[in-house]
Design an enzyme around this catalytic site. Structure first.
Site, PDB file in Angstrom:
ATOM      1  N   ASP A  63     116.514 119.659  15.395  1.00 39.91           N
ATOM      2  CA  ASP A  63     116.943 121.039  15.645  1.00 39.91           C
ATOM      3  C   ASP A  63     116.443 121.552  16.993  1.00 39.91           C
ATOM      4  O   ASP A  63     116.582 122.728  17.309  1.00 39.91           O
ATOM      5  CB  ASP A  63     116.521 121.966  14.507  1.00 39.91           C
ATOM      6  CG  ASP A  63     115.024 122.180  14.420  1.00 39.91           C
ATOM      7  OD1 ASP A  63     114.277 121.241  14.738  1.00 39.91           O
ATOM      8  OD2 ASP A  63     114.601 123.284  14.029  1.00 39.91           O
ATOM      9  N   SER A  70     114.166 120.445  10.337  1.00 42.14           N
ATOM     10  CA  SER A  70     113.390 120.073  11.516  1.00 42.14           C
ATOM     11  C   SER A  70     113.363 118.558  11.664  1.00 42.14           C
ATOM     12  O   SER A  70     114.408 117.922  11.733  1.00 42.14           O
ATOM     13  CB  SER A  70     111.992 120.673  11.429  1.00 42.14           C
ATOM     14  OG  SER A  70     111.297 120.519  12.645  1.00 42.14           O
ATOM     15  N   ASP A  82     113.549 122.128  18.487  1.00 40.04           N
ATOM     16  CA  ASP A  82     112.476 123.087  18.748  1.00 40.04           C
ATOM     17  C   ASP A  82     111.191 122.387  19.189  1.00 40.04           C
ATOM     18  O   ASP A  82     110.250 123.037  19.631  1.00 40.04           O
ATOM     19  CB  ASP A  82     112.230 124.016  17.556  1.00 40.04           C
ATOM     20  CG  ASP A  82     111.811 123.292  16.282  1.00 40.04           C
ATOM     21  OD1 ASP A  82     111.739 122.049  16.286  1.00 40.04           O
ATOM     22  OD2 ASP A  82     111.563 123.987  15.278  1.00 40.04           O
ATOM     23  N   ASP A  87     113.577 116.814  18.790  1.00 41.99           N
ATOM     24  CA  ASP A  87     113.801 116.553  17.360  1.00 41.99           C
ATOM     25  C   ASP A  87     115.172 117.105  16.954  1.00 41.99           C
ATOM     26  O   ASP A  87     115.871 117.712  17.773  1.00 41.99           O
ATOM     27  CB  ASP A  87     112.653 117.127  16.526  1.00 41.99           C
ATOM     28  CG  ASP A  87     112.599 118.645  16.523  1.00 41.99           C
ATOM     29  OD1 ASP A  87     113.210 119.270  17.408  1.00 41.99           O
ATOM     30  OD2 ASP A  87     111.938 119.211  15.632  1.00 41.99           O
TER      31      ASP A  87
END
Length: 578
Positions: A305, A150, A307, A303
């Site tokens: 990834d 993340s 999400d 960010d």
């Protein structure tokens, strides 16, 4: 401090033929350099496979993210899948982000799945986490995983596991997978040798299907046509968003999108930021600078990834203001519900979901619009769980939480920054089409439903003693709840660990209706909410503040914001958290 005999034995085990030459060379170098502290941290425990998967610093060692710790986790998951779906063709989808080693880790996981007789759909290149969630359902998979950490610093990587509906694993599967992973005692039990015939590469066809679903969320395409040249600045912060956000915005009809060039290329070193976290102003600075230079209408940042999304809006003074996660969730909720109603798309089965630490303005908005609002524990797996329970009976419209994550529509069962970026751009276009800004829309929203202001503090207490101190803090809060905060009576205590809600004025107790979680909440007389929530994996405790403040007119917004911030500081002082 010298290495203990047990630790030395464990290290020696990694200096055998079971481990590759590079791994052994890294360990031998640390030994030669006398890096006892680093070695101790790398081997003192096994990297824990928690309810969401693995996450850790990359490197050699049992407490590091590497091909062996990943391999044992993947083998454990394989063992559980084979038990859970006997006699069936088992299919999994695998994706990865832009971090160092992510493509290699994704391929290792795919190899192990295939070696266990499992069909693998492996994304040909980096993709956002929400697209992995979508692919699981689209391809009829029983599970899936994404290699990502993340928005953690560059030294980290991780492995998130998903179940058949595209949500992160929940009970009983989470604990069952953990048991299978913990049962693996040696890397010799891991089947690393791939069966290439079972690995299928995916990409463009899933992209197209996913983007079609994102486009389907659009409610006001006419406004976008009129405002197609809305000036948007977007940064993927060196992550996966570059693969989908520009395409999603273009598909909706936006043709004036400016991508921050220095942050456009995926790069696991994240060279332009200290931390690739759109919650932090320093990570957004390049985008803000470009927005000022261009006199833009909207700033978006995702960010690594993709999400989570951070946004910035221009206030009436022409200053760029970062919007927090609660404010963005409220804006999205208000737009979805009101625009759907105006477009004749609303139904009496519609509902939204938000988490217990998120601003209550989301529930206020839903109730005012005649829409059901469900509250659940922190984490999108719980939001996905409510959708799963109500499937076929009620219609999920959207939901979110304070930590910059939103899930719009039910085709993805995790937080999704791609669809959020698309809807936020549409909202800005609709506002401009009506002669005002999205910032003005936010102020008008608070005037209509009530103004809340939020703040978060995170306290880290290191080591075993630190973990004990955090538990002591929670015990003290339970045993002696504050009677007043910022001069206001505390009227209710919600203990999600015991499942009890206690009215502190009458002593009456009711049930939370949620599964047990170590979270305490205090509700003040004016509707303000303070939450205490220890981390389940780190020596850290978070305090969430959401205070309600009177707001009489739009011109009073700055004053109300300042007074709310002062109220939060008084609460922090009253709780001894300075």
């Amino acid at each position: 401090m010298p290495l203990s005999p047990d630790l030395q034995t464990k290290i020696n085990g990694w200096l055998t033929a079971d481990y590759d030459a590079d791994t052994q060379a890294e360990i031998r170098q640390l030994l030669a350099d006398g890096q006892d502290e680093q070695l101790s941290d790398a081997f003192y425990r096994n990297l824990e496979f928690g309810t969401g998967g693995l996450r850790g610093v990359m490197g050699a060692g049992s407490n590091r993210m590497n091909r062996y710790t990943l391999g044992m986790a993947t083998q454990g998951l394989c063992n559980y899948l084979l038990q859970s779906f006997p006699g069936q063709e088992i299919k999994v989808a695998v994706a990865h982000d832009s971090r160092h080693n992510s493509p290699e880790f994704a391929r290792i996981a795919a190899d192990i799945f295939s070696a266990n007789g499992i069909t693998v759909y492996l994304f040909e290149a980096l993709r956002p986490t929400p697209e992995l969630s979508f692919a699981i359902r689209e391809l009829g998979c029983q599970s899936g995983c994404v290699v990502t950490a993340s928005h953690n610093p560059k030294e980290y990587n991780g492995f998130k596991v998903y179940w058949t509906d595209g949500s992160q694993v929940v009970a009983p599967h989470d604990q069952n997978i953990i048991r299978e992973v913990d049962a693996i005692q040696s890397v010799r039990e891991v089947k690393f040798e791939a069966d290439p015939s079972r690995i299928h590469f995916i990409g463009a066809e899933i992209d197209a299907a996913y983007l079609a679903k994102v486009k389907g969320l659009s409610i006001n395409p006419e406004a976008i046509r009129r405002q197609h040249d809305l000036k948007i600045v977007y940064t993927p912060l060196h992550g996966t968003g570059i693969t989908m956000v520009p395409a999603a915005l273009s598909q909706l009809g936006f043709d004036n999108v400016h991508i921050v060039a220095a942050q456009a290329t995926p790069d696991g070193s994240f060279p332009t930021v200290q931390s690739p976290n759109p919650e932090e102003k320093v990570a957004m600075q390049m985008a803000l600078d470009e927005a000022k230079a261009l006199d833009a209408d909207l700033v978006l940042a995702t960010d690594p990834d993709s999400d989570r999304v951070g946004i910035a809006l221009k206030n009436p003074a022409g200053e760029w203001v970062l919007v927090n996660g609660n404010q963005t969730a409220a804006l999205l909720t208000h737009y979805l519900l009101s625009a759907r109603r105006q477009a004749g798309k609303a139904t009496d089965k519609d509902f939204i979901v938000y988490t217990i630490v998120t601003s209550e303005v989301l529930g206020d908005i839903a109730r005012a619009q005649g829409v059901k609002a469900y509250r659940t524990l922190t984490g999108f797996k719980y939001i996905a769980g409510i959708i799963r329970d109500l499937e076929g009976q009620e219609n999920y419209v959207g939901g979110g939480e304070e930590s910059y994550g939103y899930m719009l529509g039910d085709f993805v069962r995790d937080k999704d920054a791609i669809s959020a970026c698309a809807l936020l751009a549409e909202m800005a276009a609709v506002a401009k089409d009506q002669g005002h800004t999205l910032y003005e829309e936010m102020v008008a929203m608070y005037l209509r439903y009530g103004f809340y202001k939020e703040h978060l503090i995170s306290i880290t207490k290191k080591g075993q003693r630190g973990a004990e101190e955090i538990q002591e803090m929670m015990r003290e809060l339970r045993a002696n709840p504050p009677a007043t905060l910022a001069g206001l009576p505390v009227v209710e205590m919600r203990d999600f660990k015991t499942g009890k809600i206690k009215d502190l004025r009458t002593g009456l107790e009711t049930e939370t209706g949620l599964e047990s979680s170590n979270v305490l909440q205090f509700i003040l007389e004016d509707g303000s909410k303070i939450s205490a929530r220890p981390s389940g994996t780190e020596p850290k405790i978070k305090f969430y503040f959401s205070v309600k403040q009177p707001l009489a007119s739009a011109v009073d917004f700055d004053l109300a914001t300042r007074l709310a911030d002062e109220k939060i500081q008084r609460i922090i002082q009253d709780m001894g958290l300075e």
